[in-house]
Write an enzyme that holds these catalytic residues in place. Structure first.
Site, PDB file in Angstrom:
ATOM      1  N   ASN A 105       0.834  -1.194   0.000  1.00 28.02           N
ATOM      2  CA  ASN A 105       0.000   0.000   0.000  1.00 28.02           C
ATOM      3  C   ASN A 105       0.878   1.257   0.000  1.00 28.02           C
ATOM      4  OD1 ASN A 105       0.572  -0.927   2.679  1.00 28.02           O
ATOM      5  ND2 ASN A 105      -0.947   0.492   3.510  1.00 28.02           N
TER       6      ASN A 105
ATOM      7  N   GLU B 274       0.453   5.305   0.585  1.00 23.64           N
ATOM      8  CA  GLU B 274      -0.418   6.396   1.025  1.00 23.64           C
ATOM      9  C   GLU B 274       0.127   7.730   0.538  1.00 23.64           C
ATOM     10  OE1 GLU B 274      -0.779   5.861   5.282  1.00 23.64           O
ATOM     11  OE2 GLU B 274      -2.133   4.172   5.017  1.00 23.64           O
TER      12      GLU B 274
ATOM     13  N   CYS C 229      -4.221   0.705  -2.415  1.00 23.33           N
ATOM     14  CA  CYS C 229      -4.052  -0.540  -1.677  1.00 23.33           C
ATOM     15  C   CYS C 229      -3.001  -1.445  -2.326  1.00 23.33           C
ATOM     16  CB  CYS C 229      -5.360  -1.306  -1.619  1.00 23.33           C
ATOM     17  SG  CYS C 229      -6.728  -0.428  -0.874  1.00 23.33           S
TER      18      CYS C 229
ATOM     19  N   GLU D 122      -3.198  -4.577  -2.935  1.00 17.53           N
ATOM     20  CA  GLU D 122      -3.774  -5.513  -3.903  1.00 17.53           C
ATOM     21  C   GLU D 122      -3.865  -4.883  -5.285  1.00 17.53           C
ATOM     22  OE1 GLU D 122      -4.895  -4.619  -0.903  1.00 17.53           O
ATOM     23  OE2 GLU D 122      -6.156  -6.167  -0.002  1.00 17.53           O
TER      24      GLU D 122
ATOM     25  N   CYS E 239     -10.299  -4.640   0.673  1.00 20.96           N
ATOM     26  CA  CYS E 239     -11.434  -3.719   0.655  1.00 20.96           C
ATOM     27  C   CYS E 239     -12.319  -3.972  -0.564  1.00 20.96           C
ATOM     28  CB  CYS E 239     -10.940  -2.275   0.671  1.00 20.96           C
ATOM     29  SG  CYS E 239     -10.350  -1.679  -0.917  1.00 20.96           S
TER      30      CYS E 239
ATOM     31  N   CYS F 272     -10.817  -3.093  -4.064  1.00 19.95           N
ATOM     32  CA  CYS F 272      -9.866  -4.091  -4.583  1.00 19.95           C
ATOM     33  C   CYS F 272     -10.595  -5.333  -5.076  1.00 19.95           C
ATOM     34  CB  CYS F 272      -8.844  -4.459  -3.519  1.00 19.95           C
ATOM     35  SG  CYS F 272      -7.637  -3.144  -3.242  1.00 19.95           S
TER      36      CYS F 272
HETATM   37 ZN   LIG Z   1      -8.203  -2.238  -1.258  1.00 16.41          ZN
END
Ligand SMILES: [Zn+2]
Length: 138
Positions: free
Chosen positions: A46, A48, A57, A59, A88, A91
């Protein structure tokens, strides 16, 4: 499905990717390892941003790396988080586009499996290309 050795290797790669996460705001580091049908592995962590919504993310980082390198068929995804947190919804939808039959493992950093199963089980009644109107131009 994967062999135990394959899954262990993907876990190690996801764990290593997690170490490269850039998560100064949430502190929630995630690593992912995506296995293609041809045996290649694409990892993601991930990333940010100070502008929070810009983060991505692990993924989807792995997925987009793979797709941008010409891969569109996937066998399995291993996700590693501190506590076994699940992928999430965004994703799940992004993965669905390419691999509705993807098999997913979610593990914590100790290697304990928190969940495994098919993407179909994580995203029932998914929206997909079949829902788009046919030949509308555009
Ligand atoms: Zn995600």
């Amino acid at each position: 499905m994967l062999t135990e050795d394959e899954r262990r290797l993907l876990f190690v790669q996801a764990l290593q990717a997690r170490e490269r996460a850039y998560a100064p705001y949430s502190g929630y580091r995630v690593g992912a390892a995506l296995l293609t049908e041809t045996g290649q592995v694409f990892t993601g962590a991930n990333v940010e941003n100070a502008v929070y919504p810009l983060g991505l993310c692990a993924e989807r980082v792995a997925l987009f790396k793979a797709v941008s390198e010409g891969q569109r068929r996937f066998r399995a995804l291993v996700v590693v988080t501190e506590n076994g947190g699940m992928p999430c919804g965004a994703c799940r939808q992004a993965l669905w586009e390419f691999a509705p039959d993807l098999w997913i493992w979610v593990l914590d950093v100790s290697g304990q499996v928190h969940w495994q199963g098919a993407l179909r089980d994580l995203l029932p009644h998914a929206f997909g290309v079949q829902d788009l109107p046919a030949d509308e131009g555009g």
